[in-house]
Design an enzyme around this catalytic site. Structure first.
Site, PDB file in Angstrom:
ATOM      1  N   GLY A 231       0.837  -1.197   0.000  1.00 13.25           N
ATOM      2  CA  GLY A 231       0.000   0.000   0.000  1.00 13.25           C
ATOM      3  C   GLY A 231       0.870   1.244   0.000  1.00 13.25           C
ATOM      4  O   GLY A 231       2.013   1.217  -0.474  1.00 13.25           O
ATOM      5  N   SER A 232       0.343   2.311   0.563  1.00 15.03           N
ATOM      6  CA  SER A 232       1.054   3.595   0.505  1.00 15.03           C
ATOM      7  C   SER A 232       2.234   3.623   1.485  1.00 15.03           C
ATOM      8  O   SER A 232       2.293   2.844   2.443  1.00 15.03           O
ATOM      9  CB  SER A 232       0.094   4.724   0.870  1.00 15.03           C
ATOM     10  OG  SER A 232      -0.261   4.605   2.232  1.00 15.03           O
ATOM     11  N   GLY A 236       2.642   2.036   5.287  1.00 10.68           N
ATOM     12  CA  GLY A 236       3.778   1.184   5.626  1.00 10.68           C
ATOM     13  C   GLY A 236       4.604   1.732   6.775  1.00 10.68           C
ATOM     14  O   GLY A 236       5.144   0.985   7.590  1.00 10.68           O
ATOM     15  N   GLU A 253       5.791  -3.489   0.842  1.00 10.73           N
ATOM     16  CA  GLU A 253       5.836  -3.208  -0.599  1.00 10.73           C
ATOM     17  C   GLU A 253       4.981  -1.963  -0.772  1.00 10.73           C
ATOM     18  O   GLU A 253       3.762  -2.035  -0.863  1.00 10.73           O
ATOM     19  CB  GLU A 253       5.279  -4.417  -1.337  1.00 10.73           C
ATOM     20  CG  GLU A 253       5.803  -4.557  -2.737  1.00 10.73           C
ATOM     21  CD  GLU A 253       4.955  -3.781  -3.699  1.00 10.73           C
ATOM     22  OE1 GLU A 253       5.346  -2.624  -3.994  1.00 10.73           O
ATOM     23  OE2 GLU A 253       3.934  -4.295  -4.138  1.00 10.73           O
ATOM     24  N   CYS A 287       1.640   0.289  -8.366  1.00 13.58           N
ATOM     25  CA  CYS A 287       2.799   0.811  -7.632  1.00 13.58           C
ATOM     26  C   CYS A 287       3.981   0.935  -8.588  1.00 13.58           C
ATOM     27  O   CYS A 287       4.904   1.698  -8.338  1.00 13.58           O
ATOM     28  CB  CYS A 287       3.122  -0.056  -6.437  1.00 13.58           C
ATOM     29  SG  CYS A 287       3.372  -1.752  -6.853  1.00 13.58           S
TER      30      CYS A 287
HETATM   31  C1  UN1 Z   1       1.325  -3.377  -7.536  1.00 12.47           C
HETATM   32  O1  UN1 Z   1       1.029  -2.424  -8.212  1.00 12.47           O
HETATM   33  O2  UN1 Z   1       1.054  -3.388  -6.308  1.00 12.47           O
HETATM   34  O3  UN1 Z   1       4.743  -5.258 -12.062  1.00 12.47           O
HETATM   35  C2  UN1 Z   1       1.932  -4.609  -8.062  1.00 12.47           C
HETATM   36  C3  UN1 Z   1       3.540  -5.053 -12.085  1.00 12.47           C
HETATM   37  C4  UN1 Z   1       2.648  -6.120 -11.509  1.00 12.47           C
HETATM   38  C5  UN1 Z   1       2.502  -5.965 -10.044  1.00 12.47           C
HETATM   39  C6  UN1 Z   1       2.233  -4.596  -9.537  1.00 12.47           C
HETATM   40  N1  UN1 Z   1       3.158  -7.401 -11.832  1.00 12.47           N
HETATM   41  O4  UN1 Z   1       3.051  -4.046 -12.549  1.00 12.47           O
END
Ligand code: UN1
Length: 498
Positions: A231-232, A236, A253, A287
């Protein structure tokens, strides 16, 4: 497909769509699709207690047998791929190809975890003492808490869950409040995979629905030795500190602020395609979304123009419709944050192309936007923040070292890429003095990673690694064992005592 049809196709009790007060809306049109029950603190307590019991049983099941359960789960995912993809589309607003791609990512990690279940290798180490052996063993850890975000409402759980389960752990999953149906559906298929699998204890995998307080309760609970949170950065920072306070382990993450560097030698066709997919795919809500571009000055004008053309032609709209590439933002708040970022960029002298709400008359309660390109002259302060929307900052640079330094000058360190046909430039980017991110690609964009590699990033991204490579070790505890099979008791380092 409606939520009711999806639940029917998955064999799920329709009652689950209206058993509580928590309102779930689809970002496609803002309409209510379910009212689900959230877990009370007492219900959470009972689930944690069950998870502890399930762990006690599951850890003694041989790992290859644990892999067999994941093989069954993977088979169910294959069978229901398009239905699950449709649910991701309905609840998170992803276009069909990306919804199904997310399910494929789950299938892939299942396959990976099945193989892994026979490869939880430890090491043997040469002992310095005669007739001694020294070895390392990996043991199951305990109940694993998974906190996941709306943008990958199934796959991020699957990365964690499949590894955690073959490693001998039980699971407690707190999904985003925005996507509880995706969690209910995955949990249902996991329970189906467990049917007739006698050594899988009840409570091996459980979903806890709730808001921030539920995440906090999990983070504070000493019975949950590992929290894997996606998440953000703000989330975290809190979760990581709380888990550390009780000496738990965490896999974080968090946010990314991913850049693509385009050098003068780059194949611009490839670069444009990668930038557009990275910046507007999933409506800029990954992300790993490309948030910044640094382009060598000689080719900057051409690249900006080509990006502007590509952006002007983007099919934006209902994510279920064939041909749509940009679906809705998750909610009004995401839209407000995008508006704010664009306003600040304008104030700081950036040239903003695109942005703004579209299709508002057709979908008054949903938030479709024209992705925005910002051509920045100097430094744009808010390019240092992650705005979870399709906002791409473009800067021109002169020397590669400068571009790498600017790329690295943000708090986050998740993903990065360079487009070049020059091997020196590529290798400089990948060197110790190059990109400081957990992911660094050459002629491949920042998003869309395969599951085989370890996934995660440095700095404010949290430092955790999930998915492939040796990320499984994060879900186990390492034990170092020295065995003496001699008749003497020699001490290490040659120490004499008495
Ligand atoms: C995410 O955005 O939390 O590499 C994960 C990627 C994907 C996973 C993203 N396999 O864009």
């Amino acid at each position: 497909m409606s939520a009711a049809r999806i639940f029917e196709a998955l064999g799920l009790d329709q009652g689950r769509l209206s058993d509580g007060d928590w309102v779930v809306c689809s970002p496609i049109d803002g309409a209510e699709i379910a009212r689900v029950a959230l877990d009370s603190p007492e219900a959470l307590e009972a689930k944690v207690a069950r998870s502890v019991e399930a762990f006690a049983q599951w850890r003694i099941v041989p790992a290859p047998r644990r892999g067999e359960l994941i093989r069954r789960f993977g088979a169910l995912l294959r069978e229901h791929k398009s239905t699950l993809g449709a649910l991701i589309t309905l609840e998170a607003g992803k276009i069909t190809a990306e919804g199904e791609g997310e399910v494929q990512e789950m299938i892939d990690i299942c396959d990976f975890a099945v193989g892994l279940s026979r490869q939880l290798y430890g090491r043997t180490i040469a002992s310095e003492r005669p007739e001694h052996s020294l070895r390392e063993t990996w043991h199951p850890l305990g109940p694993v808490g998974v906190i996941s975000a709306f943008n990958f409402p199934m796959a991020v759980w699957a990365w964690n869950a499949t590894l955690a389960v073959v490693c001998g752990n039980s699971l407690l999953w707190k999904p985003s409040e925005k996507t509880p149906l995706c969690a209910i559906a995955c949990q249902h298929l996991f329970t189906q995979a467990m049917a007739g699998f006698d050594d899988a204890p009840d409570g091996l995998s459980q979903v806890v629905l709730g808001g921030r307080e539920t995440g906090v309760a999990l983070a504070d609970d000493v019975r949950v030795p590992l929290i894997s949170a996606t998440g953000s950065c703000a989330m975290g920072r809190q979760v990581g500190a709380r888990v550390a306070q009780r000496f738990g382990k965490s896999i974080l993450e968090l946010g990314g602020n991913n850049a693509i560097i385009v050098t003068a030698s780059a194949d611009l066709d490839l670069a444009v395609r990668a930038i557009v997919f990275g910046a507007v795919g999933t409506a800029g809500q990954r992300c790993t979304t490309t948030r910044r571009v640094f382009v060598q000055r000689e080719v900057a004008r051409v690249l900006f123009e080509r990006l502007e053309q590509a952006y002007a032609a983007l099919p934006i709209g209902d994510p279920r419709k064939a041909g749509t590439l940009v679906g809705p933002l998750i909610d009004a708040r995401a839209f407000a944050q995008m508006e704010h970022a664009l306003q600040v960029a304008r104030e700081q002298g950036g040239k903003v192309v695109g942005g703004g709400r579209v299709l508002a008359d057709r979908y008054p309660d949903a938030y479709y936007v024209q992705p925005a390109l910002i051509e920045g002259g100097g430094a744009l302060d808010n390019s240092f923040e992650e705005t979870f929307a399709p906002v791409l900052y473009c800067f021109a640079y002169d020397a590669l070292d400068e571009a790498i330094a600017r790329q690295n000058a943000v708090p986050q360190g998740l993903s990065s890429a360079i487009f070049t046909t020059d091997v020196r430039e590529a290798e400089r980017f990948l060197a110790a003095t190059g990109s400081d991110c957990g992911i660094a690609n050459v002629n491949v964009g920042t998003s869309g990673a395969e599951i085989g590699g370890a996934f995660g990033g440095e700095k404010a991204t949290g430092g955790g690694r999930e998915s492939g490579s040796d990320a499984w070790r994060g879900y186990m505890r390492r034990q170092t064992a020295t065995v003496n099979y001699s008749d003497e008791l020699p001490l290490a380092q040659g120490v004499r005592f008495g």
